[in-house]
Enzyme design. Structure first.
Site, PDB file in Angstrom:
ATOM      1  N   HIS A   1      -3.589 101.583  72.905  1.00 23.44           N
ATOM      2  CA  HIS A   1      -3.954 101.325  71.514  1.00 23.44           C
ATOM      3  C   HIS A   1      -4.145  99.854  71.202  1.00 23.44           C
ATOM      4  O   HIS A   1      -4.295  99.510  70.023  1.00 23.44           O
ATOM      5  CB  HIS A   1      -2.887 101.888  70.575  1.00 23.44           C
ATOM      6  CG  HIS A   1      -2.938 103.370  70.402  1.00 23.44           C
ATOM      7  ND1 HIS A   1      -3.810 103.997  69.543  1.00 23.44           N
ATOM      8  CD2 HIS A   1      -2.216 104.359  70.990  1.00 23.44           C
ATOM      9  CE1 HIS A   1      -3.617 105.302  69.596  1.00 23.44           C
ATOM     10  NE2 HIS A   1      -2.656 105.548  70.471  1.00 23.44           N
TER      11      HIS A   1
ATOM     12  N   LYS B   1      -3.586  97.782  55.182  1.00 26.54           N
ATOM     13  CA  LYS B   1      -3.168  97.899  56.583  1.00 26.54           C
ATOM     14  C   LYS B   1      -2.004  96.947  56.794  1.00 26.54           C
ATOM     15  O   LYS B   1      -1.710  96.119  55.925  1.00 26.54           O
ATOM     16  CB  LYS B   1      -4.320  97.605  57.547  1.00 26.54           C
ATOM     17  CG  LYS B   1      -5.094  96.339  57.257  1.00 26.54           C
ATOM     18  CD  LYS B   1      -6.332  96.230  58.137  1.00 26.54           C
ATOM     19  CE  LYS B   1      -7.446  97.111  57.628  1.00 26.54           C
ATOM     20  NZ  LYS B   1      -7.895  98.112  58.572  1.00 26.54           N
ATOM     21  N   ARG B   2      -1.329  97.083  57.935  1.00 28.56           N
ATOM     22  CA  ARG B   2      -0.199  96.182  58.162  1.00 28.56           C
ATOM     23  C   ARG B   2      -0.679  94.745  58.143  1.00 28.56           C
ATOM     24  O   ARG B   2      -1.828  94.447  58.513  1.00 28.56           O
ATOM     25  CB  ARG B   2       0.519  96.519  59.464  1.00 28.56           C
ATOM     26  CG  ARG B   2      -0.285  96.330  60.731  1.00 28.56           C
ATOM     27  CD  ARG B   2       0.484  96.885  61.931  1.00 28.56           C
ATOM     28  NE  ARG B   2      -0.336  96.870  63.142  1.00 28.56           N
ATOM     29  CZ  ARG B   2      -0.304  95.906  64.050  1.00 28.56           C
ATOM     30  NH1 ARG B   2       0.479  94.853  63.881  1.00 28.56           N
ATOM     31  NH2 ARG B   2      -1.063  95.976  65.129  1.00 28.56           N
TER      32      ARG B   2
ATOM     33  N   LYS C   1      -5.766  91.069  61.628  1.00 30.73           N
ATOM     34  CA  LYS C   1      -6.365  91.911  60.581  1.00 30.73           C
ATOM     35  C   LYS C   1      -7.078  91.051  59.538  1.00 30.73           C
ATOM     36  O   LYS C   1      -7.914  91.534  58.793  1.00 30.73           O
ATOM     37  CB  LYS C   1      -5.295  92.754  59.896  1.00 30.73           C
ATOM     38  CG  LYS C   1      -4.465  93.626  60.830  1.00 30.73           C
ATOM     39  CD  LYS C   1      -5.154  94.899  61.192  1.00 30.73           C
ATOM     40  CE  LYS C   1      -4.205  95.870  61.903  1.00 30.73           C
ATOM     41  NZ  LYS C   1      -4.874  97.103  62.356  1.00 30.73           N
TER      42      LYS C   1
ATOM     43  N   THR D   1      -8.342 103.512  61.811  1.00 24.56           N
ATOM     44  CA  THR D   1      -8.593 104.852  61.269  1.00 24.56           C
ATOM     45  C   THR D   1      -8.723 104.800  59.752  1.00 24.56           C
ATOM     46  O   THR D   1      -9.309 105.702  59.159  1.00 24.56           O
ATOM     47  CB  THR D   1      -7.478 105.847  61.654  1.00 24.56           C
ATOM     48  OG1 THR D   1      -6.208 105.274  61.356  1.00 24.56           O
ATOM     49  CG2 THR D   1      -7.552 106.187  63.132  1.00 24.56           C
TER      50      THR D   1
ATOM     51  N   LYS E   1     -11.271 106.936  57.010  1.00 22.28           N
ATOM     52  CA  LYS E   1     -10.837 107.600  55.774  1.00 22.28           C
ATOM     53  C   LYS E   1     -11.648 107.099  54.587  1.00 22.28           C
ATOM     54  O   LYS E   1     -12.064 107.883  53.726  1.00 22.28           O
ATOM     55  CB  LYS E   1      -9.344 107.365  55.561  1.00 22.28           C
ATOM     56  CG  LYS E   1      -8.456 107.952  56.638  1.00 22.28           C
ATOM     57  CD  LYS E   1      -7.065 107.340  56.625  1.00 22.28           C
ATOM     58  CE  LYS E   1      -6.306 107.684  57.892  1.00 22.28           C
ATOM     59  NZ  LYS E   1      -5.097 106.861  58.080  1.00 22.28           N
TER      60      LYS E   1
END
Length: 823
Positions: free
Chosen positions: A366, A557-558, A563, A665, A669
């Protein structure tokens, strides 16, 4: 909500879910809690509904287990440290297609409020981010596709943490999600498993001391939760292990006054599954994490082997009856543990045991981040699990012998592929162990799988070329569209019929409707209804107000440097700077939403959260920004918050540095719910562009290849010196406007961006990012029909990103497992 399609299903469900006729609900409400009907609170009413539903599921759940056992079907066992399942009640009711029946039966209780009842169930504290949410989606799809499967995880008593925001900063509080009895779980104490560590402890002078060589034994107590597939035909199981001590306490010590020592092992054992992701900045935190991972593997493999042998199977049949999937490196000890079972308990020879192990196990990677590819000190293995360390040494010895034969004299290859890293400290490379000890390694998006093979583990991919494949992630449409977005789901059912939740490829039929003005109007109405519903929820639960008519721009998101929440903040500051300095500047009204948790020891991530809140405070109180720009950080991000914010989002931020996001993911969504995406060419966002058309995705910035090429000569200071807006925005970080009275508050962020090389290339992409946002604002304001067309085309292209498709690929290409319909 769609009802069951077949007449016999309708009749069956209608009879099963008459709670009041069968006294399910009344009995559980009154007798479980010993309260009168009119004296129960909403938590007690929720438990009564949940237990009633579980009662109805029990027969089907037992029939599923009995059928799998009787047919001796090959079974999937999914090992994951996280299962971010969210709330169970509404998801189960929706999957069974009986929401209307349940609500109707509850109307006769005058004290029952359906919305309050749903809010009485906490999100299960069993995961944190995409890894755990993927596992939950996979469990849903496995049951929906009628594939025999059991998920194995840990029953974290407090989850990760409950995030609160105090004075703009993250504060971690215990997430006591099991404060009340969980009505879904069933404790199976008779199926407990004992696991041992070659290390004991004693308490001296207020300090815990390790005693190597004195084994300690722990019990893994299984707690089972039902996982209902869509349609209710198959009810699979999620089995979570809780840790306990075989002996409650030492009676002799307690009688002698040694009260702490008497209960030491009980407290230690129970602490093992107390929290998800203990603080790994300390040696004790890392040790706890190491033992957690073995506890999951030891308990789960013992249970898997017991099931396998109870069906009368011979050891040689193991790969034909068992498929074990390792969700990331956390369960990678399964390679050595399965070898230990086959060698020491089954008494097989090494070659046979190794062949069975490799053919039974498969591994999903991952991450491409080196720091996320787990490594555990050899010393830790030798202290706690010496037998596993011996087995790992032997695996490595035999593997390196084969490598030497293939690459004679190439010691560099040997050092790179070895399971043991020698410097700077001797550590076991868990990703290497997982790749060498399984028959399949898959990435989770096309670009991720390619970079994994070509860069991250290129030597191992060269040695085992046939073992590597790609399985692009997916999400379950049952939770993320049918449940989360009822207005859009109803419109899809009107346009497509009610089969789309199980056949998401049907969404492709929406493509031509993008040119239908009447459908676009209905689509916009459904989107606005979701935004209004979210705004009401936000005001009620978080006391945050938003204007649903604005462009809702969301990054959830985290919190992590790659990110790039920081890039998002720099753009917001750019817009705000323009508002302050140019009276003619009139941007499209926009609401920026952030949510996500930072790891407790990740100080830079926590500082970014503080920055987001400081920017929000400055923007939201400025009259010049009123009606044009609003910023909010939504605390304690989890599944329930995601179910609210995702359907209400117009623009999804997927802005990781290219080459660092494995898949994502949340991007899927958002796409499924009609949000447009601004993103780099990274993870599965690339594949979203391929399917929706790049003209319907807002791509910007460097590609993964360009990031790698520019890194050696990249100078972030150039952007500060030569780009006036960039310089002005970075200077705002130390101004009284953003950090009043504390100009050094964001020195760390400035240093990361300017002095420490800006590793994730925020400033390199900032100009392209701003220009792309300008185009987005213009489209939103000037061409709402064009925006709606793009939105519909994104929904139409999202069918590929169903977790059903992903699971079908795993089943066909990795597990060789087939559906086992329940009669």
């Amino acid at each position: 909500m769609s009802e069951p399609r077949a007449g016999d299903d309708l009749e069956r469900y209608e009879g099963m879910f008459r709670f009041r006729d069968q006294d399910y609900y009344d009995r559980h409400l009154v007798f479980d809690h010993v309260v009168p009907m009119d004296g129960a609170n909403q938590r007690q009413r929720f438990e009564a509904v949940a237990r009633s539903l579980r009662d109805v599921l029990t027969q089907r759940w037992l029939l599923t287990k009995e059928t799998h056992h009787r047919r001796n079907a090959k079974q999937v066992y999914y090992l994951s440290m996280e299962f971010l399942i969210g709330r169970t009640l509404l998801n189960t009711v929706n999957n069974l297609g009986v929401r209307g029946y349940v609500e109707e039966d509850l109307r006769s209780d005058p004290h029952q409020d359906w919305a309050e009842l749903l809010d009485a169930e906490p999100d299960a504290g069993l995961g944190n981010g995409g890894l755990g949410r993927l596992a939950a989606c996979f469990m849903d799809s496995l049951a929906t596709l009628e594939i025999p499967a059991i998920g194995y995880g840990l029953r974290y008593e407090y989850g990760m943490f409950r995030q609160e925001i105090h004075d703009g900063s993250q504060v971690e509080q215990p997430d006591n999600w099991l404060m009340h009895p969980d009505p879904w779980e069933v404790a199976r104490t008779t199926e407990s498993v004992e696991v041992s560590l070659n290390c004991s402890f004693e308490f001296q002078g207020g300090t815990l001391h390790r005693l190597p060589g004195q084994p300690i034994h722990m019990l893994g107590i299984p707690y089972d939760r039902p996982v209902a597939g869509h349609g209710g035909r198959t009810i699979n199981t999620l089995r979570l292990w809780g840790a306990a001590s075989p002996d409650f306490f030492d009676f002799g010590e307690f009688s002698g006054g040694e009260f702490v020592d008497a209960v030491l092992y009980k407290v230690m054992a129970e602490s093992l599954t107390r929290v998800l992701y203990p603080d790994d900045s300390t040696a004790r935190g890392r040790t706890l994490r190491f033992v957690q991972e073995y506890f999951l593997v030891g308990c789960s493999l013992a249970d898997i082997v017991r099931r396998f042998r109870d069906r009368g199977n011979a050891w040689a049949d193991l790969p034909d009856k068992v498929a074990i999937q390792l969700n990331d490196t956390h369960p990678a000890m399964a390679v050595a543990e399965l070898m230990r079972i086959l060698l020491d308990e089954a008494r097989l020879g090494w070659d046979e045991a190794w062949d069975l192990t490799v053919r039974t196990l498969a591994y999903t990677n991952h991450t491409l981040l080196p720091e996320a590819l787990e490594k555990w000190p050899v010393e830790m293995f030798q202290t706690f699990l010496p037998r596993l360390m011996d087995i790992i040494y032997e695996i490595n010895h035999r593997f390196l012998g084969d490598v030497r034969a293939k690459y004679p004299g190439d010691n560099w290859v040997l050092s790179r592929v070895s399971l043991i890293e020698e410097t700077p400290a001797r550590q076991v490379r868990m990703a290497n162990l997982a790749i060498v000890g399984t028959h399949s390694t898959n990435g989770v998006a096309q670009i991720h799988s390619r970079l994994l093979r070509e860069v991250t583990v290129a030597d191992l991919a060269d040695i085992f070329p046939g073992r590597f494949s790609n399985k692009t992630n997916g999400v379950t449409p049952r939770r993320w569209l049918l449940l989360a977005n009822p207005d859009l789901a109803a419109l899809l059912t009107e346009a497509l019929g009610d089969s789309w939740p199980r056949d998401l490829d049907r969404l492709a039929e929406l493509g031509p409707l993008a040119e239908d003005a009447a459908f676009r109007e209905k689509f916009r109405a459904a989107r606005l209804a979701a935004k209004v519903r979210f705004g009401n929820w936000l005001k009620r639960d978080l006391d945050v107000e938003i204007d649903p008519e604005t462009l809702v721009d969301t990054q959830v998101k985290r919190i992590h440097e790659y990110k790039r929440q920081l890039l998002n903040v720099l753009h917001i500051l750019t817009v705000y700077h323009r508002l302050r300095t140019d009276s003619s500047f009139d941007p499209a009204p926009r609401t920026y939403l952030f949510a996500g948790k930072a790891a407790p020891a990740y100080h830079l991530a926590k500082r970014i959260i503080r920055l987001i809140n400081d920017v929000a405070a400055a923007v939201n109180r400025d009259p010049r920004a009123r009606g044009r720009l609003r910023v909010a950080f939504l605390p304690n991000y989890g599944v329930t918050l995601a179910e609210q914010v995702i359907p209400a989002t117009d623009l999804s931020e997927q802005i990781s540095t290219a080459g660092y996001e494995a898949s994502g993911t949340s991007n899927m969504k958002f796409m499924m719910n009609g949000a447009l995406t601004i993103g780099t060419r990274d993870g599965a966002t690339i594949e979203m562009g391929e399917r929706a058309g790049e003209e319907n995705i807002f791509f910007f910035g460097l590609t993964a290849a360009e990031v790698a090429a520019r890194r050696p000569s990249y100078d972030p200071g150039w952007h500060y010196q030569n780009e006036p807006e960039t310089r002005a925005v970075l200077d705002m970080l130390s101004s009284d406007l953003i950090s009043p009275g504390d100009p050094s508050r964001y020195d760390l962020i400035r240093q990361v961006l300017l002095d420490h090389g800006d590793y994730f290339m925020h400033l390199a992409d900032l100009g392209s990012y701003i220009q792309t946002h300008d185009r987005i604002g213009n489209l939103w304001r000037e061409d709402p029909e064009g925006w709606t067309r793009k939105s519909i085309l994104n929904v139409a292209a999202s069918g590929y990103f169903s977790s059903d498709r992903t699971i079908e690929e795993y089943a066909r290409e990795i597990w060789d497992v087939k559906p086992c319909p329940i009669p």
